[in-house]
Design an enzyme around this catalytic site. Sequence first.
Site, PDB file in Angstrom:
ATOM      1  N   ASP A 130       0.847  -1.198   0.000  1.00 19.82           N
ATOM      2  CA  ASP A 130       0.000   0.000   0.000  1.00 19.82           C
ATOM      3  C   ASP A 130       0.876   1.239   0.000  1.00 19.82           C
ATOM      4  O   ASP A 130       0.875   2.032   0.945  1.00 19.82           O
ATOM      5  CB  ASP A 130      -0.912  -0.012   1.234  1.00 19.82           C
ATOM      6  CG  ASP A 130      -1.882  -1.168   1.214  1.00 19.82           C
ATOM      7  OD1 ASP A 130      -2.214  -1.661   0.118  1.00 19.82           O
ATOM      8  OD2 ASP A 130      -2.332  -1.592   2.302  1.00 19.82           O
ATOM      9  N   ASP A 159      -5.433  -7.972  -5.399  1.00 19.25           N
ATOM     10  CA  ASP A 159      -6.636  -7.734  -4.585  1.00 19.25           C
ATOM     11  C   ASP A 159      -7.497  -6.656  -5.230  1.00 19.25           C
ATOM     12  O   ASP A 159      -7.534  -5.521  -4.760  1.00 19.25           O
ATOM     13  CB  ASP A 159      -6.201  -7.336  -3.165  1.00 19.25           C
ATOM     14  CG  ASP A 159      -7.371  -7.202  -2.215  1.00 19.25           C
ATOM     15  OD1 ASP A 159      -8.454  -7.759  -2.513  1.00 19.25           O
ATOM     16  OD2 ASP A 159      -7.212  -6.540  -1.176  1.00 19.25           O
ATOM     17  N   LEU A 160      -8.190  -7.031  -6.306  1.00 13.86           N
ATOM     18  CA  LEU A 160      -9.040  -6.052  -7.000  1.00 13.86           C
ATOM     19  C   LEU A 160     -10.518  -6.317  -6.740  1.00 13.86           C
ATOM     20  O   LEU A 160     -11.375  -5.616  -7.278  1.00 13.86           O
ATOM     21  CB  LEU A 160      -8.721  -6.046  -8.505  1.00 13.86           C
ATOM     22  CG  LEU A 160      -7.292  -5.634  -8.858  1.00 13.86           C
ATOM     23  CD1 LEU A 160      -7.086  -5.633 -10.366  1.00 13.86           C
ATOM     24  CD2 LEU A 160      -6.939  -4.263  -8.286  1.00 13.86           C
ATOM     25  N   LYS A 161     -10.838  -7.331  -5.974  1.00 12.44           N
ATOM     26  CA  LYS A 161     -12.224  -7.619  -5.545  1.00 12.44           C
ATOM     27  C   LYS A 161     -13.223  -7.513  -6.704  1.00 12.44           C
ATOM     28  O   LYS A 161     -14.130  -6.669  -6.689  1.00 12.44           O
ATOM     29  CB  LYS A 161     -12.625  -6.697  -4.390  1.00 12.44           C
ATOM     30  CG  LYS A 161     -11.751  -6.868  -3.158  1.00 12.44           C
ATOM     31  CD  LYS A 161     -12.275  -6.061  -1.988  1.00 12.44           C
ATOM     32  CE  LYS A 161     -11.439  -6.213  -0.746  1.00 12.44           C
ATOM     33  NZ  LYS A 161     -10.055  -5.693  -0.853  1.00 12.44           N
ATOM     34  N   HIS A 201     -16.319  -7.857  -9.004  1.00  7.06           N
ATOM     35  CA  HIS A 201     -17.752  -8.002  -8.731  1.00  7.06           C
ATOM     36  C   HIS A 201     -18.486  -7.431  -9.935  1.00  7.06           C
ATOM     37  O   HIS A 201     -18.578  -6.217 -10.094  1.00  7.06           O
ATOM     38  CB  HIS A 201     -18.111  -7.229  -7.454  1.00  7.06           C
ATOM     39  CG  HIS A 201     -19.539  -7.370  -7.022  1.00  7.06           C
ATOM     40  ND1 HIS A 201     -20.029  -6.776  -5.890  1.00  7.06           N
ATOM     41  CD2 HIS A 201     -20.576  -8.044  -7.566  1.00  7.06           C
ATOM     42  CE1 HIS A 201     -21.313  -7.087  -5.745  1.00  7.06           C
ATOM     43  NE2 HIS A 201     -21.666  -7.851  -6.765  1.00  7.06           N
ATOM     44  N   ILE A 243     -20.992  -8.938 -13.756  1.00  5.26           N
ATOM     45  CA  ILE A 243     -21.716 -10.077 -14.318  1.00  5.26           C
ATOM     46  C   ILE A 243     -20.712 -11.225 -14.526  1.00  5.26           C
ATOM     47  O   ILE A 243     -19.510 -10.986 -14.694  1.00  5.26           O
ATOM     48  CB  ILE A 243     -22.455  -9.715 -15.632  1.00  5.26           C
ATOM     49  CG1 ILE A 243     -21.477  -9.229 -16.701  1.00  5.26           C
ATOM     50  CG2 ILE A 243     -23.543  -8.673 -15.368  1.00  5.26           C
ATOM     51  CD1 ILE A 243     -22.115  -9.066 -18.090  1.00  5.26           C
ATOM     52  N   PRO A 244     -21.209 -12.471 -14.489  1.00  2.53           N
ATOM     53  CA  PRO A 244     -20.277 -13.617 -14.536  1.00  2.53           C
ATOM     54  C   PRO A 244     -19.299 -13.575 -15.711  1.00  2.53           C
ATOM     55  O   PRO A 244     -18.106 -13.838 -15.538  1.00  2.53           O
ATOM     56  CB  PRO A 244     -21.230 -14.814 -14.633  1.00  2.53           C
ATOM     57  CG  PRO A 244     -22.470 -14.355 -13.918  1.00  2.53           C
ATOM     58  CD  PRO A 244     -22.613 -12.897 -14.260  1.00  2.53           C
ATOM     59  N   THR A 268     -18.066 -11.052 -17.379  1.00  2.00           N
ATOM     60  CA  THR A 268     -17.038 -10.019 -17.208  1.00  2.00           C
ATOM     61  C   THR A 268     -16.029 -10.433 -16.145  1.00  2.00           C
ATOM     62  O   THR A 268     -14.816 -10.242 -16.306  1.00  2.00           O
ATOM     63  CB  THR A 268     -17.708  -8.674 -16.849  1.00  2.00           C
ATOM     64  OG1 THR A 268     -18.603  -8.341 -17.912  1.00  2.00           O
ATOM     65  CG2 THR A 268     -16.697  -7.561 -16.667  1.00  2.00           C
ATOM     66  N   GLN A 273      -7.192  -0.112  12.380  1.00  2.00           N
ATOM     67  CA  GLN A 273      -7.690  -1.473  12.567  1.00  2.00           C
ATOM     68  C   GLN A 273      -8.302  -1.564  13.965  1.00  2.00           C
ATOM     69  O   GLN A 273      -7.636  -1.335  14.959  1.00  2.00           O
ATOM     70  CB  GLN A 273      -6.551  -2.496  12.427  1.00  2.00           C
ATOM     71  CG  GLN A 273      -5.904  -2.533  11.057  1.00  2.00           C
ATOM     72  CD  GLN A 273      -6.779  -3.205  10.001  1.00  2.00           C
ATOM     73  OE1 GLN A 273      -7.925  -3.573  10.246  1.00  2.00           O
ATOM     74  NE2 GLN A 273      -6.221  -3.371   8.804  1.00  2.00           N
ATOM     75  N   GLY A 302       0.419  -4.913   6.425  1.00  2.00           N
ATOM     76  CA  GLY A 302       0.820  -3.714   5.698  1.00  2.00           C
ATOM     77  C   GLY A 302       1.737  -2.848   6.520  1.00  2.00           C
ATOM     78  O   GLY A 302       2.964  -3.009   6.527  1.00  2.00           O
TER      79      GLY A 302
HETATM   80  O1  C5P Z   1      -1.574  -1.637   7.121  1.00  2.00           O
HETATM   81  P1  C5P Z   1      -2.439  -2.801   7.488  1.00  2.00           P
HETATM   82  O2  C5P Z   1      -1.691  -3.981   8.051  1.00  2.00           O
HETATM   83  O3  C5P Z   1      -3.630  -2.408   8.342  1.00  2.00           O
HETATM   84  O4  C5P Z   1      -3.002  -3.261   6.066  1.00  2.00           O
HETATM   85  C1  C5P Z   1      -3.979  -4.248   5.929  1.00  2.00           C
HETATM   86  C2  C5P Z   1      -4.245  -4.504   4.471  1.00  2.00           C
HETATM   87  O5  C5P Z   1      -5.365  -5.389   4.397  1.00  2.00           O
HETATM   88  C3  C5P Z   1      -4.627  -3.268   3.667  1.00  2.00           C
HETATM   89  O6  C5P Z   1      -4.191  -3.492   2.305  1.00  2.00           O
HETATM   90  C4  C5P Z   1      -6.125  -3.257   3.722  1.00  2.00           C
HETATM   91  O7  C5P Z   1      -6.720  -2.643   2.619  1.00  2.00           O
HETATM   92  C5  C5P Z   1      -6.436  -4.757   3.741  1.00  2.00           C
HETATM   93  N1  C5P Z   1      -7.717  -5.093   4.339  1.00  2.00           N
HETATM   94  C6  C5P Z   1      -8.052  -4.757   5.638  1.00  2.00           C
HETATM   95  N2  C5P Z   1      -9.258  -5.111   6.149  1.00  2.00           N
HETATM   96  C7  C5P Z   1     -10.125  -5.783   5.395  1.00  2.00           C
HETATM   97  C8  C5P Z   1      -9.802  -6.155   4.107  1.00  2.00           C
HETATM   98  C9  C5P Z   1      -8.563  -5.784   3.599  1.00  2.00           C
HETATM   99  O8  C5P Z   1      -7.254  -4.160   6.343  1.00  2.00           O
HETATM  100  N3  C5P Z   1     -11.266  -6.153   5.906  1.00  2.00           N
END
Ligand code: C5P
Length: 236
Positions: free
Chosen positions: A10, A59-61, A63, A65-66, A68, A193, A213
């Site tokens: 990140d 990690d582009l998630k 979402h 139509i199937p 695509t 977090q 991260g």
């Molecule tokens: O810096 P940190 O350890 O908090 O980074 C956590 C990574 O996990 C980030 O890329 C964040 O976008 C991702 N993430 C998250 N919580 C989620 C899903 C993904 O922190 N529920």
Amino acid sequence: MQNPIIVALDVPSPEAAVKLAEQVAPLIGAFKIGGELFTAAGPDIVRRIRGTGAAVFLDLKFHDIPNTVAKAVASAVRLDVQMLTVHTFGGGEMLRAAEKSAQETARGLGRPAPLVLGVTVLTSHDAGTLSEIGCAPDVAGQVARLASLAVGAGLCGLVCSPLELRLLRQTVPARVQLVTPGIRTGAEKADDQKRTLSPQEALAAGANWLVIGRPIYGAAQPREAAERILASLDCA
Ligand code: C5P
């Protein structure tokens, strides 16, 4: 045991991502490339990070139509990523299309299929958000329901919060790999977090992979930070 550390790249620029990746690649299991870095740097950043020899989690998630989503997954497989995410809210048909595309595209290229990971309820969502979008206001119930949908559709992995690990480990088959962010070692601040576990606690609760991260890229010495975490895991 595999090295379970996934370092979230990140960081704002491809140069910063590559510099960090070169520093810590031998100490980690994979790098996570998310929407910010991918949108800024494009597919070339995946190739450059793969060039360090490490696995890549895209990690582009997806979402959509199937059809695509299947095509997006095929493009990711051609980029040679080892893990990628799709939103389980996309439904069973979309999830089956994603897994099928991952398997068939990888087979055509003669390489192992990537781990397709289902994202259930985002941790930024609560009961109020679920109500807002017309779902029952029961986060744990929705997580369990979406996890079961994903596994039934053939997915072999899920992304979950540290607090969902124990529930999912008990309810999904052992072959399903659980990936969790929200990891803090205690040596640094929790940042934004709200629910965190230490690396050891998360593994004990059933995680296969730890997305880390800021405790690594935000450390004064990222390589030393990664070394300390790896040493604490007993898997070096
Ligand atoms: O810096 P940190 O350890 O908090 O980074 C956590 C990574 O996990 C980030 O890329 C964040 O976008 C991702 N993430 C998250 N919580 C989620 C899903 C993904 O922190 N529920």
